[in-house]
Design a protein around this motif. Sequence first.
Motif, PDB file in Angstrom:
ATOM      1  N   HIS A 165      36.061  48.984  28.749  1.00  0.00           N
ATOM      2  CA  HIS A 165      37.164  49.763  29.451  1.00  0.00           C
ATOM      3  C   HIS A 165      38.436  49.986  28.775  1.00  0.00           C
ATOM      4  O   HIS A 165      39.073  51.110  28.598  1.00  0.00           O
ATOM      5  N   ALA A 190      31.509  43.734  35.203  1.00  0.00           N
ATOM      6  CA  ALA A 190      32.308  43.044  34.515  1.00  0.00           C
ATOM      7  C   ALA A 190      31.654  42.083  33.194  1.00  0.00           C
ATOM      8  O   ALA A 190      32.147  41.232  32.549  1.00  0.00           O
ATOM      9  N   VAL A 216      34.556  44.933  30.309  1.00  0.00           N
ATOM     10  CA  VAL A 216      35.784  44.957  30.553  1.00  0.00           C
ATOM     11  C   VAL A 216      36.735  45.394  29.276  1.00  0.00           C
ATOM     12  O   VAL A 216      37.421  46.230  29.231  1.00  0.00           O
ATOM     13  N   LEU A 246      40.413  48.554  36.229  1.00  0.00           N
ATOM     14  CA  LEU A 246      39.354  47.751  35.916  1.00  0.00           C
ATOM     15  C   LEU A 246      38.963  47.307  37.361  1.00  0.00           C
ATOM     16  O   LEU A 246      37.756  47.000  37.589  1.00  0.00           O
ATOM     17  N   ARG A 285      35.050  40.906  40.073  1.00  0.00           N
ATOM     18  CA  ARG A 285      35.594  42.229  39.985  1.00  0.00           C
ATOM     19  C   ARG A 285      37.349  42.026  39.692  1.00  0.00           C
ATOM     20  O   ARG A 285      37.670  41.118  40.533  1.00  0.00           O
ATOM     21  N   SER A 286      37.604  42.562  38.865  1.00  0.00           N
ATOM     22  CA  SER A 286      39.235  42.527  38.513  1.00  0.00           C
ATOM     23  C   SER A 286      39.850  43.176  39.705  1.00  0.00           C
ATOM     24  O   SER A 286      39.356  44.139  40.342  1.00  0.00           O
TER      25      SER A 286
END
Length: 277
Positions: free
Chosen positions: A82, A164, A79, A158, A152-153
Amino acid sequence: PSANILHYGHAGRPNSRLLASSDMALLDMGSEYHCYASDITCSYPVSGTFTEDQRAVYESVLAAQVSVINELKPGVSWVDMHREAERQILKGLIKCGVLTIGDDCGEGYAEKVIEEMLDVDLGAIFMPHGMGHLIGIDTHDVGGYAMGTPERSGRPGLAKLRTARDVEEGMVLTVEPGCYFIDPLLDMALSNDKQKKFVNSERLGDFRGFGGVRLEDDLRITADGCENLTLCPRAAEEVLNVMKGGAWPPEKDVMPELKRAWADCKKGKMKMLDIKS
């Protein structure tokens, strides 16, 4: 063509438009070796020469790729990788005038404003996909959201990440930052009070119809960093030289920060190359 439509081209809407000399071409491709997949994306100017704006976007995406590759090692959060890619792309868009940070030039002010842009999900306007994915027997390999790993966000951008997890030694992941000018997303930003204050709408107009740029390499995570298995031209001068018929692999590595594991394949056998920077 139409690089701002991610993975476009199917029976219902074939990718059949003729490339124009003013276009940036984006090719997402791969091959298989002993049942293991690869996934590579190259972007280049059809004309063989970058315009000023094309080069600005290309260099922003390349800076994102280099920054992530140099942070990749066991223990880092995917994350966070990203977010780092978004951070570098936003920085490039500020440099070419699409985004604005105001008139304050105090130390650290630009970095502070970029974090504010990330907080309101402005990065997802220009990079709406995840920054990369696990790769192995399958191109989008399994294990991204396995039991006991981070969920998962729900945040824009995201939410598109295919994992993640924290990076582990032995993983192979793609690093594929991109920057796109997608009209519906741009219009959303301009109608969002938290985002539009950062956007120079007049300069943004110069990039409508631009398409996009993505660069994708495959990285193997080592004990203390990573090894780049993708040996495509990446520096702008490499791209242009190859388009003019220049030799590849090159005699000199002009971007050692990409950590490319130089090799060549002849008669089905891989041979490591000693290419100095």
